[in-house]
Scaffold this motif. Structure first.
Motif, PDB file in Angstrom:
ATOM      1  N   ILE A  13     -26.134 -15.936  -7.547  1.00  0.00           N
ATOM      2  CA  ILE A  13     -26.061 -15.907  -6.089  1.00  0.00           C
ATOM      3  C   ILE A  13     -25.497 -17.224  -5.590  1.00  0.00           C
ATOM      4  O   ILE A  13     -25.989 -18.295  -5.965  1.00  0.00           O
ATOM      5  N   ILE A  14     -24.481 -17.151  -4.739  1.00  0.00           N
ATOM      6  CA  ILE A  14     -23.889 -18.332  -4.102  1.00  0.00           C
ATOM      7  C   ILE A  14     -24.313 -18.314  -2.635  1.00  0.00           C
ATOM      8  O   ILE A  14     -23.906 -17.440  -1.872  1.00  0.00           O
ATOM      9  N   GLY A  15     -25.129 -19.272  -2.243  1.00  0.00           N
ATOM     10  CA  GLY A  15     -25.670 -19.323  -0.890  1.00  0.00           C
ATOM     11  C   GLY A  15     -27.110 -18.838  -0.876  1.00  0.00           C
ATOM     12  O   GLY A  15     -27.364 -17.662  -1.151  1.00  0.00           O
ATOM     13  N   LEU A  16     -28.046 -19.722  -0.558  1.00  0.00           N
ATOM     14  CA  LEU A  16     -29.467 -19.384  -0.640  1.00  0.00           C
ATOM     15  C   LEU A  16     -30.182 -19.559   0.693  1.00  0.00           C
ATOM     16  O   LEU A  16     -31.288 -20.089   0.760  1.00  0.00           O
ATOM     17  N   GLY A  17     -29.524 -19.110   1.776  1.00  0.00           N
ATOM     18  CA  GLY A  17     -30.215 -19.020   3.054  1.00  0.00           C
ATOM     19  C   GLY A  17     -31.206 -17.870   3.022  1.00  0.00           C
ATOM     20  O   GLY A  17     -31.516 -17.321   1.959  1.00  0.00           O
ATOM     21  N   TRP A  18     -31.687 -17.456   4.195  1.00  0.00           N
ATOM     22  CA  TRP A  18     -32.719 -16.411   4.214  1.00  0.00           C
ATOM     23  C   TRP A  18     -32.223 -15.116   3.593  1.00  0.00           C
ATOM     24  O   TRP A  18     -32.975 -14.413   2.901  1.00  0.00           O
ATOM     25  N   PHE A  19     -30.924 -14.785   3.768  1.00  0.00           N
ATOM     26  CA  PHE A  19     -30.452 -13.528   3.224  1.00  0.00           C
ATOM     27  C   PHE A  19     -30.109 -13.643   1.739  1.00  0.00           C
ATOM     28  O   PHE A  19     -30.209 -12.666   0.997  1.00  0.00           O
ATOM     29  N   GLY A  20     -29.715 -14.832   1.303  1.00  0.00           N
ATOM     30  CA  GLY A  20     -29.536 -15.047  -0.126  1.00  0.00           C
ATOM     31  C   GLY A  20     -30.851 -14.831  -0.870  1.00  0.00           C
ATOM     32  O   GLY A  20     -30.877 -14.253  -1.966  1.00  0.00           O
ATOM     33  N   GLU A  21     -31.945 -15.264  -0.276  1.00  0.00           N
ATOM     34  CA  GLU A  21     -33.264 -15.047  -0.874  1.00  0.00           C
ATOM     35  C   GLU A  21     -33.607 -13.554  -0.902  1.00  0.00           C
ATOM     36  O   GLU A  21     -34.176 -13.048  -1.873  1.00  0.00           O
ATOM     37  N   ILE A  22     -33.255 -12.830   0.165  1.00  0.00           N
ATOM     38  CA  ILE A  22     -33.494 -11.379   0.190  1.00  0.00           C
ATOM     39  C   ILE A  22     -32.644 -10.689  -0.881  1.00  0.00           C
ATOM     40  O   ILE A  22     -33.101  -9.750  -1.544  1.00  0.00           O
ATOM     41  N   HIS A  23     -31.418 -11.160  -1.082  1.00  0.00           N
ATOM     42  CA  HIS A  23     -30.610 -10.633  -2.191  1.00  0.00           C
ATOM     43  C   HIS A  23     -31.335 -10.824  -3.514  1.00  0.00           C
ATOM     44  O   HIS A  23     -31.388  -9.899  -4.345  1.00  0.00           O
ATOM     45  N   ALA A  24     -31.885 -12.015  -3.725  1.00  0.00           N
ATOM     46  CA  ALA A  24     -32.595 -12.287  -4.975  1.00  0.00           C
ATOM     47  C   ALA A  24     -33.801 -11.363  -5.136  1.00  0.00           C
ATOM     48  O   ALA A  24     -34.054 -10.828  -6.227  1.00  0.00           O
ATOM     49  N   GLU A  25     -34.539 -11.160  -4.048  1.00  0.00           N
ATOM     50  CA  GLU A  25     -35.712 -10.288  -4.097  1.00  0.00           C
ATOM     51  C   GLU A  25     -35.329  -8.834  -4.353  1.00  0.00           C
ATOM     52  O   GLU A  25     -36.164  -8.045  -4.823  1.00  0.00           O
ATOM     53  N   THR A  26     -34.109  -8.470  -4.059  1.00  0.00           N
ATOM     54  CA  THR A  26     -33.605  -7.126  -4.345  1.00  0.00           C
ATOM     55  C   THR A  26     -33.137  -7.022  -5.790  1.00  0.00           C
ATOM     56  O   THR A  26     -33.477  -6.076  -6.512  1.00  0.00           O
ATOM     57  N   GLN A  68     -36.591 -24.971  -5.373  1.00  0.00           N
ATOM     58  CA  GLN A  68     -37.648 -24.070  -4.924  1.00  0.00           C
ATOM     59  C   GLN A  68     -37.340 -22.624  -5.287  1.00  0.00           C
ATOM     60  O   GLN A  68     -38.192 -21.872  -5.775  1.00  0.00           O
ATOM     61  N   GLN A  69     -36.091 -22.206  -5.058  1.00  0.00           N
ATOM     62  CA  GLN A  69     -35.706 -20.832  -5.358  1.00  0.00           C
ATOM     63  C   GLN A  69     -35.626 -20.593  -6.874  1.00  0.00           C
ATOM     64  O   GLN A  69     -35.969 -19.511  -7.354  1.00  0.00           O
ATOM     65  N   GLY A  70     -35.191 -21.591  -7.602  1.00  0.00           N
ATOM     66  CA  GLY A  70     -35.172 -21.469  -9.056  1.00  0.00           C
ATOM     67  C   GLY A  70     -36.565 -21.248  -9.618  1.00  0.00           C
ATOM     68  O   GLY A  70     -36.775 -20.395 -10.497  1.00  0.00           O
ATOM     69  N   GLU A  71     -37.536 -21.992  -9.083  1.00  0.00           N
ATOM     70  CA  GLU A  71     -38.917 -21.827  -9.527  1.00  0.00           C
ATOM     71  C   GLU A  71     -39.470 -20.462  -9.111  1.00  0.00           C
ATOM     72  O   GLU A  71     -40.133 -19.776  -9.902  1.00  0.00           O
ATOM     73  N   LYS A  72     -39.178 -20.047  -7.887  1.00  0.00           N
ATOM     74  CA  LYS A  72     -39.692 -18.763  -7.394  1.00  0.00           C
ATOM     75  C   LYS A  72     -39.228 -17.604  -8.259  1.00  0.00           C
ATOM     76  O   LYS A  72     -40.019 -16.693  -8.568  1.00  0.00           O
ATOM     77  N   PHE A  73     -37.953 -17.614  -8.658  1.00  0.00           N
ATOM     78  CA  PHE A  73     -37.390 -16.472  -9.375  1.00  0.00           C
ATOM     79  C   PHE A  73     -37.267 -16.701 -10.883  1.00  0.00           C
ATOM     80  O   PHE A  73     -36.760 -15.841 -11.596  1.00  0.00           O
ATOM     81  N   GLY A  74     -37.736 -17.845 -11.364  1.00  0.00           N
ATOM     82  CA  GLY A  74     -37.693 -18.117 -12.798  1.00  0.00           C
ATOM     83  C   GLY A  74     -36.287 -18.240 -13.349  1.00  0.00           C
ATOM     84  O   GLY A  74     -36.007 -17.836 -14.478  1.00  0.00           O
TER      85      GLY A  74
END
Length: 333
Positions: A8-21, A43-49
């Motif tokens: 994922i390139i770009g980790l704003g609120w919707f980038g995070e929703i992409h990751a959660e999908t 933070q996002q790396g830790e959240k999603f492993g």
């Protein structure tokens, strides 16, 4: 290959929703993340492993083990990473709008023609089951020739102060309905007229009212209000009517189809586009990613989310914005 490794390139609120999908789709593996914000990246790396963390998307694209990328940067930052990813042979899921100018949209479309990877533009509303069923009915000839369309896509003011300093309501949201109307009619837009209203004196106006004329002679009106009052008890008022010579289709994704009342207020969580269950997103966004993945694994160009369609929707919305500034009807094509 039965699984795509995606970054994922770009980790704003919707980038995070992409990751959660992505983490809920067996045929996708979330393999890398990229943002220039070091704290957010960690933070996002830790959240999603995720172990592969990049501050520069070029470093991600140089990894031969990355098969695909999802690009969730701001719309005026789509062109360079999209073209670079396509040149690197990656499959590309590019969020809408495709770009911020018609010229850049055409550059991205051109780059997709020479790439080993596919390019899919994330116009999520095409995966809303209500619009999909409308498309089926229209294609079956059930309402005859389409002569008029109207849409409403209004959201509360609390959502939009930050967004309105980056993008206006016509390109920001009416582009969904513009894309849907192009898809449902199979037609092209030949002129645009629009008016806007600034309520809060932000960089972009709060309200956009748009009219399109199609080559067939059909007309469309699109309402986009980004300043519904704070007490509005729902997060979106989304509707569309399609009038044909032999029938009518009305689509409504508004008011609470799920209402939760607590000690604060009435809440109506999203149940259509990206509902969350146990930290994983479902709904239309999951269906969209599933479709993208199936096309990429099969090496097929998508029939839905084609870059040419996204470029046409962008051109029409930018013409509407120009009309609002000038007061003139803007001819297209």
């Amino acid at each position: 290959m039965s699984q795509l490794r995606i970054g994922i390139i770009g980790l704003g609120w919707f980038g995070e929703i992409h990751a959660e999908t992505i983490i809920g789709i067996p045929s996708l593996k979330l393999d890398a993340l990229c943002t220039r914000n070091a704290e957010r990246l960690a933070q996002q790396g830790e959240k999603f492993g995720v172990q592969k963390l990049y501050a520069d998307y070029n470093d991600m694209l140089a990894d031969p083990n990355i098969d695909a990328v999802s690009i969730c940067t701001m719309w005026d930052q789509h062109t360079e990473p999209a073209i670079a990813a396509l040149k690197a042979g990656k499959h590309v899921f590019l969020e809408k709008p495709i770009a911020s100018t018609v010229e850049d949209a055409r550059k991205i479309v051109a780059a997709s023609k020479d790439s080993k990877g596919i390019l899919f533009i994330g116009h999520i509303a095409r995966f809303n089951p209500r619009f999909r069923m409308a498309k089926q009915a229209i294609d079956a000839g059930r309402i005859g020739k389409i002569v008029a369309l109207s849409s409403r896509r209004n959201i509360p003011a609390a959502w939009t102060p930050e967004i309105l300093n980056k993008i206006g309501p016509i390109v920001g949201d009416a582009i969904h309905d513009t894309d849907l109307m192009l898809w449902l009619t199979g037609d092209r837009i030949v002129s645009a007229y629009a008016q806007t209203v600034s309520v809060r004196d932000l960089k972009n106006p709060d309200i956009g009212q748009t009219m399109f004329r199609f080559s067939s002679g059909a007309t469309a009106t699109l309402e986009t209000v980004w300043c519904m009052p704070e007490k509005t008890p729902f997060d979106i008022d989304e509707r569309m009517s399609i009038i044909g010579t032999e029938g009518i289709i009305h689509i409504q994704d508004t008011f609470p189809n799920l209402a939760i009342v607590d000690d604060n207020k009435l809440h109506s969580p999203d149940t259509t586009y990206w509902p969350e269950f146990d930290g994983v997103r479902g709904g239309a966004l999951r269906d969209e990613f599933d479709y993208f993945t199936r096309m990429a694994l099969a090496g097929k160009q998508p029939d839905i989310g084609r870059p040419e369609d996204a470029a046409a929707a962008l051109e029409a919305c930018l013409a509407a914005e120009e009309s609002a500034r000038s007061g003139n009807v803007i001819r297209i094509g």
